[in-house]
Design an enzyme around this catalytic site. Sequence first.
Site, PDB file in Angstrom:
ATOM      1  N   ASP A  48      -1.977  10.094 -24.085  1.00 53.03           N
ATOM      2  CA  ASP A  48      -2.492  11.385 -23.320  1.00 53.03           C
ATOM      3  C   ASP A  48      -1.579  12.184 -22.526  1.00 53.03           C
ATOM      4  OD1 ASP A  48      -1.464   9.491 -21.242  1.00 53.03           O
ATOM      5  OD2 ASP A  48      -3.392   9.261 -20.139  1.00 53.03           O
ATOM      6  N   ARG A 259      -3.861  10.875 -13.822  1.00 52.84           N
ATOM      7  CA  ARG A 259      -4.875  11.754 -14.909  1.00 52.84           C
ATOM      8  C   ARG A 259      -5.678  12.593 -14.111  1.00 52.84           C
ATOM      9  NH1 ARG A 259      -5.890   7.986 -18.879  1.00 52.84           N
ATOM     10  NH2 ARG A 259      -7.497   9.586 -19.595  1.00 52.84           N
ATOM     11  N   TYR A 267       0.983   1.366 -15.918  1.00 52.85           N
ATOM     12  CA  TYR A 267       1.591   0.789 -16.853  1.00 52.85           C
ATOM     13  C   TYR A 267       2.347  -0.365 -16.217  1.00 52.85           C
ATOM     14  CZ  TYR A 267       1.175   4.274 -20.678  1.00 52.85           C
ATOM     15  OH  TYR A 267       0.782   5.260 -21.526  1.00 52.85           O
ATOM     16  N   PRO A 345       5.283   3.924 -25.439  1.00 50.42           N
ATOM     17  CA  PRO A 345       4.560   5.179 -24.948  1.00 50.42           C
ATOM     18  C   PRO A 345       4.936   5.536 -23.672  1.00 50.42           C
ATOM     19  CG  PRO A 345       3.175   3.217 -24.228  1.00 50.42           C
ATOM     20  CD  PRO A 345       4.507   2.721 -24.976  1.00 50.42           C
TER      21      PRO A 345
END
Lengths: 627, 627
Positions: A48, A259, A267, A345
């Site tokens: 994302d 977000r 994470y 990521p």
Amino acid sequence: MAPSSNVDVLIIGAGPAGVMAGNALASAGVNVRIVDKRPAKVMAGQADGIQPRTIEVFQSYGLARRLIERGNQMHSLAFYNPRKDGKGVERTSRVPDVTAPSARYRFEVTLHQGEIEAIFLDSMREHGLEVERPIVPESIEISEDVEELASKDSYPVKVVLRHLADATLETAPNGVHTNDIDPAIESSSSSLETVHAKYVLGADGAHSFVRGSLGIELEGEHTDHVWGVVDCVPVTDFPDIRNRTAIHSDFGSCMIIPREGDKVRLYVQIAEELQVDEHGRKDRSAVTPEKVMEMAKRSMQPFNLEFPDKPEWWTCYVIGQRVAKNFSVKERVFIAGDACHTHSPKAGQGMNASMNDSHNLAWKLAHVLRGWASPELLKTYELERRKYARDLIDFDKKLADLFSGKAVTTENATGVSHKEFQGLLQSMGGFTSGIGIQYAPSLITDPTAQSLAPGLVIGQRFLPQVIIRVADTRPYEIQDLLVSDTKWKVVFFVGDPKEEKQQAVINAVGEHLLCSKSFARRFTPKGAAQDAVFTLLTVSSTSKDDADYTDIHPGLRTHWSKAFTDDLAIDGRAGGTAYTTYGINPSSGAVVCCRPDGYVSFVCSLQDVTSGRLEEYFGCFMVGASA
Amino acid sequence: MAPSSNVDVLIIGAGPAGVMAGNALASAGVNVRIVDKRPAKVMAGQADGIQPRTIEVFQSYGLARRLIERGNQMHSLAFYNPRKDGKGVERTSRVPDVTAPSARYRFEVTLHQGEIEAIFLDSMREHGLEVERPIVPESIEISEDVEELASKDSYPVKVVLRHLADATLETAPNGVHTNDIDPAIESSSSSLETVHAKYVLGADGAHSFVRGSLGIELEGEHTDHVWGVVDCVPVTDFPDIRNRTAIHSDFGSCMIIPREGDKVRLYVQIAEELQVDEHGRKDRSAVTPEKVMEMAKRSMQPFNLEFPDKPEWWTCYVIGQRVAKNFSVKERVFIAGDACHTHSPKAGQGMNASMNDSHNLAWKLAHVLRGWASPELLKTYELERRKYARDLIDFDKKLADLFSGKAVTTENATGVSHKEFQGLLQSMGGFTSGIGIQYAPSLITDPTAQSLAPGLVIGQRFLPQVIIRVADTRPYEIQDLLVSDTKWKVVFFVGDPKEEKQQAVINAVGEHLLCSKSFARRFTPKGAAQDAVFTLLTVSSTSKDDADYTDIHPGLRTHWSKAFTDDLAIDGRAGGTAYTTYGINPSSGAVVCCRPDGYVSFVCSLQDVTSGRLEEYFGCFMVGASA
């Protein structure tokens, strides 16, 4: 008998790489199909992060606004490290998240993958293209016939597609994400179709069927780093919960990615050694979302972190760092995105690398399909993108090692120092933002006359600058003139036409461009619009108060809207620094060629134009009437 | 029997004033209907200039983007006057079109009226409101019953509407624009409806039926100035054809207004005396579009001006400069837009004045209908907007006289000098841009403590500034937080909470706001959301590197997204000048109340908050639980 049909381009996979290619080709009017095995688009989770350069690319397709409006913006990066008194962590520093000074957008955007894909799906739909799903490829074959392969009218790639009746994605009980189709469902469906394609793009993910079928190998390996990820809406007094934050605590590492809305992605590094299952894969079933949240909570002490609701999405993965040996077979089948490269990521590169693969390839396919350019052009895709993928893996290895390492504390003097970690992130700002990517010299990238515009690095993306449209004094970001419309942009920095001597030079260039042998006429198909292949822009150095668009010779000015000057905008907020920033002499000027994907590819002088230098450059790969 | 129904607000007329009101009320969830006599929206021509302040207003409703993207921008204003050698005109100067330094948008937008109305029609549709057409009012009556008029639940206005079957607009053969319905068509249709409304807005144009029925008189008169207007796509070598340009030539005056695409609107003064017809009106039938174009052509010599195509639209009009004596009857029926004021179009004010009338009224109607505010609030509409309309007519008279006067030449020393003309336009920049409009002191506008924030003039719109959201360092234009959502915005400039002493002041304010007697609780209906009526924002003076949103007391911080600070944005492009620009002391701060329409209405100190000054201010017109 299974139905059979022809298509110019078949895209397999509608993830980020697939939809970027689908949209670029559909909006260019190319005959294209795109299929995907998922019955519906992704609704939550997954990759994302959109980097500054990728936002510029979105903008070049007219798609940045929705991304920016709906997404969350990350402007700052905070670092937390152990307190000296041993009572948890404290903020060590808060720094800009994007350090590339020339970035047009000085932030990253986070938005869930489904929403990002929807931006492209909606745009594709406006251009008449829908993703066909659920469909999986059964086989893929490239003709061995040399003549067929060399012909521009042949369909040398044969793909058998299986239309699934009502397939659903296999969902592992522990929430581990998978794209694997249940084999039982797969074989029970009966509808097959044969597609003959001029070109195929395999954008079918890390376990790419296309890559596997064609025997393209991956180089590199899995690492020992295992990470857990949760998307959640936490209740907390942690002051940097809305910033990208790297926490190195005595209880492990945690990365916060804010977000859209109040959501946060966490994470967490899973410290334990995991069991290896019968397929040689790490057994991730021991990891639960509760465990991930508990570890995040411990790393954030002494701040409170509570999770009133269940996580919206979660996963656990082992980092693989691998690059495909080839990105193409015979320049008829290409792979892009995760099919080419997998990595961790945390640097937020995955979706960006994938989309930029397709952005690089799409205009080249359009050029060759239309007969504008030689098929040789397609070789530059692997040259340019594989080099980038290898650099990305190298960066990712360093970052993953540093991030997984414990912080330096009094007890652990050999750990990772804050200085070391922040140093890597900041020094690699050009790379991680995507801004500094530089394509190597090739058929299309000719750095010979770089010194005429040292600020516009040949092989890098065209640097943003605000310039003023002469006829109406309206300010424009030059990148908004260099849109992804598959056309070449030739920018004539003409100096000052109010100077008599320079006016003569400009007029000579204008006269040259009116000749039938000029590149713009020679490489534009007969019967096509005058500006079908090349957009000509002028940027003068005259003051906006005196400049007249009528001063630009008609050979150089196809419309009043194509003449610009380098001056401060009326509102005084931007402009007037293009010549200086690009390092172009404001008296003598220069000519800069910009690829359809926004990268600088060639520079020459105005005098070079009249002596045929542009015809020479474009003649290397463009196909002309008299070529 | 004709059907009969109730509605809270009935809007008559779907021109600029009508659709602005319709959209504002529909998006606020008010029960509203809007009717119009035209069978379809306007497709071309008519008013089309949007001023900087009006763009800000569009933005406050989330509608500026489409306007700016589709419209043409005017950044520069050019002046042409006779050459000394007598061979036509030459450019005297080119200056910024918008001179108000605080304008957020430093340009005007031109776009045809149909496209502008469509922006509102589409937005209204999203909120469930459609214009009903073709419908004309037959009669309008306001109850004489004092009790009924005083009740907040009554429907004291009775309107009979006639639904036209298939009416078409009468089109005069000479192209003169008219909104008159052919009486034959009007009477042949048979469907009548009775509407009982709490409030009626007559936005039905210069020949307003509502104004006429209620006997509201117009003050002022028609002038002798007759103008011809054509919309065309000219072929020309005139260098300022894409700028707003005022030409004073020996062959008359001409004004160029560039439009979207390659279109241009030309205004030409018709020199001849026109005949007066039997109704006492000037006979404009002698004027043809060919004549208008010929006059424009002559005024632009020595430049060429050709018209390959027929004009898209044209008209001819006599300037009227009139203002209605009242803008309301019993605060139950209101008039807005051209129904209140008519003037010349050259200053480009018409549509702006109309839309801002409705913008001023809409939130007041919503407040009173919801029982949030006393009906007294509605009296401020006429007070504020009639004063503005009169100022507008005064300005327009000066401008029209100057513009109609011939230029000073050697032969005509008594003409209008370039200096005089440019001087008026530049000195009135605050007025013509709409930026400088200042509402007089009233129930809601209290300038007592102006000295605490001299840069935020009480009665004027809230000055734009970029501030930084503390939690994620994201820059925001403060105007984008002061949206037109019918809520009051109370902006607490809190100083630096990292200073211990100031933190105590902030905490005291926070505690006060948590009390049930505080304005935010007292004037928010029981059971409504905490922020239904008031949005509380904080702007600190702490550096963005140190600021923590958790430093703001929960009474002042309803969500992490409501805490801001005054610092330079990460990209260095804006920010950090709010306290200075507003003249607010960065140590002690101030509190600023912003009306739901974006105008500053009240200022006090943080200490005043704890001593109940805000309760006192809002108590003058808001209706509270304990009032």
